[in-house]
Motif scaffolding. Sequence first.
Motif, PDB file in Angstrom:
ATOM      1  N   THR A  40       1.004  -1.875   0.710  1.00 60.35           N
ATOM      2  CA  THR A  40       2.236  -2.276   0.046  1.00 60.35           C
ATOM      3  C   THR A  40       3.577  -1.252   0.359  1.00 60.35           C
ATOM      4  OG1 THR A  40       0.913  -2.974  -1.712  1.00 60.35           O
ATOM      5  CG2 THR A  40       3.165  -2.521  -2.344  1.00 60.35           C
ATOM      6  N   GLU A  60       3.636   9.966  -0.437  1.00 63.18           N
ATOM      7  CA  GLU A  60       2.034   9.555  -0.705  1.00 63.18           C
ATOM      8  C   GLU A  60       1.441  11.013  -1.134  1.00 63.18           C
ATOM      9  OE1 GLU A  60      -0.501   7.363  -0.606  1.00 63.18           O
ATOM     10  OE2 GLU A  60      -1.761   8.892  -1.081  1.00 63.18           O
ATOM     11  N   SER A  69      -6.094   0.971   0.849  1.00 61.22           N
ATOM     12  CA  SER A  69      -5.970   0.615   2.024  1.00 61.22           C
ATOM     13  C   SER A  69      -6.603   1.200   3.293  1.00 61.22           C
ATOM     14  CB  SER A  69      -4.434   0.652   2.441  1.00 61.22           C
ATOM     15  OG  SER A  69      -3.627   0.005   1.143  1.00 61.22           O
ATOM     16  N   GLY A  73     -12.887  -3.291   2.745  1.00 58.46           N
ATOM     17  CA  GLY A  73     -13.734  -4.187   3.617  1.00 58.46           C
ATOM     18  C   GLY A  73     -13.066  -4.447   4.919  1.00 58.46           C
ATOM     19  N   PHE A  75     -10.963  -7.417   5.098  1.00 56.37           N
ATOM     20  CA  PHE A  75     -10.930  -8.847   4.999  1.00 56.37           C
ATOM     21  C   PHE A  75      -9.625  -9.348   4.905  1.00 56.37           C
ATOM     22  CE2 PHE A  75     -15.544 -10.036   3.428  1.00 56.37           C
ATOM     23  CZ  PHE A  75     -16.059  -9.047   3.967  1.00 56.37           C
ATOM     24  N   VAL A 215       3.915  12.511  -6.333  1.00 60.31           N
ATOM     25  CA  VAL A 215       5.246  12.554  -7.455  1.00 60.31           C
ATOM     26  C   VAL A 215       4.310  13.007  -8.768  1.00 60.31           C
ATOM     27  CG1 VAL A 215       6.755  11.194  -8.600  1.00 60.31           C
ATOM     28  CG2 VAL A 215       6.409  10.810  -6.158  1.00 60.31           C
ATOM     29  N   GLY A 381      -6.123  -7.477  -1.190  1.00 62.79           N
ATOM     30  CA  GLY A 381      -4.868  -7.049  -0.967  1.00 62.79           C
ATOM     31  C   GLY A 381      -4.632  -6.650   0.416  1.00 62.79           C
ATOM     32  N   VAL A 382      -5.441  -6.940   1.421  1.00 60.62           N
ATOM     33  CA  VAL A 382      -5.204  -6.415   2.769  1.00 60.62           C
ATOM     34  C   VAL A 382      -3.920  -7.312   3.259  1.00 60.62           C
ATOM     35  CG1 VAL A 382      -6.086  -6.803   5.290  1.00 60.62           C
ATOM     36  CG2 VAL A 382      -7.507  -6.007   3.265  1.00 60.62           C
TER      37      VAL A 382
END
Length: 439
Positions: A40, A60, A69, A73, A75, A215, A381-382
Amino acid sequence: MNPEHAPSYWAETAGSEPTGVQTLAGDRRVDVAVIGGGYTGLAAAYRLAGTHGLDTTVLEANRIGWGASGRNGGFALITMGKVALDERIRRWGLDAARRSIALGVEAVEAVRDFITREHIACDAQPDGSFLVAHRAHLAAQLQERARLYRETIGYAGVEYLDRARLERDGVLRGSEAHGALRTRDAFGLHPMKYVRGLAAAAMRRGATLCERSPVVRWRRQGGDHLLVTPTGTVRARRVVMATNGYTPEGLHPFFRGRVLPATSNIIVTRPLTDAEWREVGMLTTQVYSDTRHLLFYWRRLPDDRLLFGGRAGVLNTPRGLRMRRRRLEAALATKWPGLRGVGSEYFWHGRVCLSWDLNPHVSTVDGDPSVAYAMAYLGSGVAMATYCGGLVADLVAGKDVPRDTPLTAAGLTRYPLAALRPTYLAGAYAVYTVKDRWL
Ligand SMILES: Cc1cc2nc3c(=O)[nH]c(=O)nc-3n(C[C@H](O)[C@H](O)[C@H](O)COP(=O)(O)OP(=O)(O)OC[C@H]3O[C@@H](n4cnc5c(N)ncnc54)[C@H](O)[C@@H]3O)c2cc1C
């Protein structure tokens, strides 16, 4: 939390970290700060810097791709949340239901586009995903679902394959393979290579990436946001929250109680022999899941290992994790008895992110259009996070974003009695376990 990558098959086989990633040092001022360096955040940074020309810094907490991420898996699916298709039609209306499927296809296309345009070498495998009926009576439901997709939605990318065809075409064998719904718009990839490819692409487009830069405090300063990390601060006009299952409860008041992290677990076996693959009946490297509520998902990796995963567990104690690993190994042996004793060479887990209404959301926080977020992909979410990263970038850049599905038409709602979220999860797991075993 350990800031280094989880000891996954992906971390071991991904090659080197992207070059050019920094750790925040000192104080800087930017147009947009993005919190979270997964699909994202990186897809958002790519579009913010590359398309909208905004000075963008990603913060990050751990390594780039440390979250889901880099450890999923792999997919890439058209799935948007967990609301079933017939429910979408009933609750949202036919147009929004159709749009949600089209949007899923666009999300998979967005991943393909990134891979092609940015030359991301992430071992993309041939197209197709299978949803497999793990009990005989569920095959009829899959046939009905195929009809719904094709005739009501007008999406021709699905077909139903009966048990005989699964076996004949080298798709799958075993006592839990009673038929499958194949979706054309899907494929498997190496998630860590993909996230690193996105990171490199975002930097080429001008975004600054900072890892090991958590953060820890967020406050308003005049019209700006001041994000404080242990090694420096970022003062930003706008902020994108891209933290999904790792969203801190206390950083910004809006996010308190709005998401529910859940654990997904993966094992990877040693490379299987040809005879073992014949027993599994999987001559293809398309990606699979089954019809359980607490579904199992699996795929054949390029080096002939089997990746097998499932969601379970509320507390990640060492004992709980050992039991989950054994449970996955046992499930593997139930599906394909010839794999009994094969065990696993890798085991890891990570957080997926649930929302109260079972939809992902891209929106701004209540009363403050300068803070946008994209999250709650409910374990898929990929493709969706890649897509929503672009959407949230458009939103925070002040562009028009279509409000044609609950993805963008609604925001994250707070869980009722949010403190009880772990109890909800434990309750849901208990109910689903019963349903999956006996119904
Ligand atoms: C085991 C597993 C298997 C999965 N399998 C699949 C699959 O096969 N297909 C699929 O579509 N989806 C899958 N998913 C889901 C998918 O991986 C996620 O939906 C997706 O990666 C979410 O990306 P993201 O960038 O939103 O979040 P993440 O990749 O989780 O990134 C969030 C980041 O935010 C950072 N962060 C949190 N707080 C702060 C802070 N205060 N400061 C700075 N940074 C912070 C975290 O360190 C983290 O790296 C799986 C997930 C898991 C865990």
